[in-house]
Design an enzyme around this catalytic site. Sequence first.
Site, PDB file in Angstrom:
ATOM      1  N   GLY A   7       0.564  -1.541  -0.043  1.00  0.00           N
ATOM      2  CA  GLY A   7      -0.515   0.081  -0.308  1.00  0.00           C
ATOM      3  C   GLY A   7       0.675   1.110   0.262  1.00  0.00           C
ATOM      4  O   GLY A   7       1.894   1.116   0.529  1.00  0.00           O
ATOM      5  N   LEU A   8       0.797   1.475  -1.102  1.00  0.00           N
ATOM      6  CA  LEU A   8       1.490   3.303  -1.055  1.00  0.00           C
ATOM      7  C   LEU A   8       0.974   4.023  -1.712  1.00  0.00           C
ATOM      8  O   LEU A   8      -0.186   4.706  -2.253  1.00  0.00           O
ATOM      9  CB  LEU A   8       2.050   3.564  -1.664  1.00  0.00           C
ATOM     10  CG  LEU A   8       3.270   4.374  -2.407  1.00  0.00           C
ATOM     11  CD1 LEU A   8       4.387   4.058  -1.998  1.00  0.00           C
ATOM     12  CD2 LEU A   8       4.493   3.867  -3.975  1.00  0.00           C
ATOM     13  N   SER A   9       0.703   4.848  -0.073  1.00  0.00           N
ATOM     14  CA  SER A   9      -0.523   6.085  -0.062  1.00  0.00           C
ATOM     15  C   SER A   9       0.093   7.760  -0.090  1.00  0.00           C
ATOM     16  O   SER A   9      -0.556   9.039  -0.227  1.00  0.00           O
ATOM     17  CB  SER A   9      -0.232   6.665   1.451  1.00  0.00           C
ATOM     18  OG  SER A   9       0.707   7.155   2.263  1.00  0.00           O
ATOM     19  N   GLY A  10       1.181   7.590  -0.628  1.00  0.00           N
ATOM     20  CA  GLY A  10       1.747   9.108  -1.155  1.00  0.00           C
ATOM     21  C   GLY A  10       2.798   9.713  -0.245  1.00  0.00           C
ATOM     22  O   GLY A  10       3.217  10.799   0.035  1.00  0.00           O
ATOM     23  N   ASP A  13       5.610   6.981   5.042  1.00  0.00           N
ATOM     24  CA  ASP A  13       6.219   5.595   6.276  1.00  0.00           C
ATOM     25  C   ASP A  13       6.209   4.380   4.601  1.00  0.00           C
ATOM     26  O   ASP A  13       6.597   3.390   4.731  1.00  0.00           O
ATOM     27  CB  ASP A  13       5.107   5.693   7.053  1.00  0.00           C
ATOM     28  CG  ASP A  13       5.463   6.615   8.023  1.00  0.00           C
ATOM     29  OD1 ASP A  13       6.761   6.979   8.323  1.00  0.00           O
ATOM     30  OD2 ASP A  13       4.388   6.866   8.444  1.00  0.00           O
ATOM     31  N   MET A  33      -4.671   2.999  -2.812  1.00  0.00           N
ATOM     32  CA  MET A  33      -6.497   2.667  -2.218  1.00  0.00           C
ATOM     33  C   MET A  33      -6.363   4.463  -2.130  1.00  0.00           C
ATOM     34  O   MET A  33      -6.779   4.702  -1.274  1.00  0.00           O
ATOM     35  CB  MET A  33      -6.172   1.866  -0.963  1.00  0.00           C
ATOM     36  CG  MET A  33      -5.795   0.082  -1.115  1.00  0.00           C
ATOM     37  SD  MET A  33      -5.402  -0.124   0.460  1.00  0.00           S
ATOM     38  CE  MET A  33      -3.927   0.251   0.836  1.00  0.00           C
ATOM     39  N   CYS A  98     -11.145   0.880   9.171  1.00  0.00           N
ATOM     40  CA  CYS A  98     -10.983   0.913   8.242  1.00  0.00           C
ATOM     41  C   CYS A  98      -9.197  -0.054   8.285  1.00  0.00           C
ATOM     42  O   CYS A  98      -9.103  -1.303   7.411  1.00  0.00           O
ATOM     43  CB  CYS A  98      -9.466   2.569   8.493  1.00  0.00           C
ATOM     44  SG  CYS A  98      -8.731   2.724   6.368  1.00  0.00           S
ATOM     45  N   GLY A 122       2.485   0.735   5.984  1.00  0.00           N
ATOM     46  CA  GLY A 122       4.164   1.865   6.314  1.00  0.00           C
ATOM     47  C   GLY A 122       3.485   1.705   7.909  1.00  0.00           C
ATOM     48  O   GLY A 122       3.864   3.032   8.688  1.00  0.00           O
ATOM     49  N   CYS A 196      -8.757  11.627   7.735  1.00  0.00           N
ATOM     50  CA  CYS A 196      -8.127  11.560   6.791  1.00  0.00           C
ATOM     51  C   CYS A 196      -9.183  11.744   5.672  1.00  0.00           C
ATOM     52  O   CYS A 196      -9.165  12.733   5.174  1.00  0.00           O
ATOM     53  CB  CYS A 196      -7.587  10.413   6.148  1.00  0.00           C
ATOM     54  SG  CYS A 196      -8.649   8.932   5.836  1.00  0.00           S
TER      55      CYS A 196
END
Length: 349
Positions: A7-10, A13, A33, A98, A122, A196
């Site tokens: 998972g790469l959120s930007g 971490d 996601m 979540c 992360g 968020c």
Amino acid sequence: MARVFCGLSGGVDSALAAALLVEAGHDVTAVYMRNWSRDLPGFKCPWARELADAERVAVTLGIDLEVWDCEAEYKATVVDYLVDAYAHGYTPNPDVMCNQTVKFGTFLERALAAGADFVATGHYGRVERGEGGRVRLLRALDEHKDQTYFLWRVSEDALARTLLPVGEIRDKAEVRRMCAERGLGVENKPDSDGICFVGPVGIRAFLLDSLERRAGDVVEWETGRVLGRHDGAFLFTVGQRRGLDLGGGPARYVVDTDVEKNVVYVTADHDSPALFMREIALDDTCWISGEAPESGRYLVRTRHTGELCEAELDGCVLRFGEPVRRVAPGQSAVLYDGVRCLGGGIVQK
């Protein structure tokens, strides 16, 4: 070498997590996601900006990035849950849900179906693998950033397919330094704070956009005297001090709310017995191993980064040796045996 969907959120971490996985020789696919893209009054959802940062990190690492639409699941299991809980006088923890339903639910299921051996995020935590495939969730080395408080509803089966690379790093400064060394370009991004999808508009504005405004009284706990008015008891939580809008005078703290009568009770006494408790009743308990721990003494955390307190577990009741600050109903109480996270429950009224 394992096939890992990360998972790469930007953010910082998850960027470092992806980099460490690549360096370890894994076959890594990054996944952004998209959980929420709706703008709120006065707040433009930053999802497109976060996606752009994730894309730049993926390009730097030389890995593919996929965008997965998880909005339907996120709204049903996180956003709707949050609104309903507040409407009934609870203060929920959406990050906990979540993690259970989206990040280690939908994301994990789709990743495994696509051929992944593991998923990675992360999160600050550690997964310890033992004999027979059993796993344990341990607190991160960085106690200040530890996020096991938000992971207590993630099952052992899900954790067995999970990698948490940054949980082994001792502090956030080191995480940022490692991102900078690798040229990931996100090392100076601020930490995410709060819910968020609410952003800087705050939970009050979000709830008033979702629930009907209801004027009611702010009442002094000790005397029953009406001190002011509010826009809805659902907007307040136990222990809250700001946002009461009572004019001058001493600071006051929310002692209790009654959403049916639409009354908020407050006190000016910071040490009022009404702001303390000696036991917590838990509901909707969830234990990572699948089995409830035996009655006995454990460490308990009732707030993210809050102090670990010792308490006696008796069934679904936690008893503290000394009075502790009241915890808002709807929040999580998470149990630990040393550094091992066992699970927890939802604090009842």
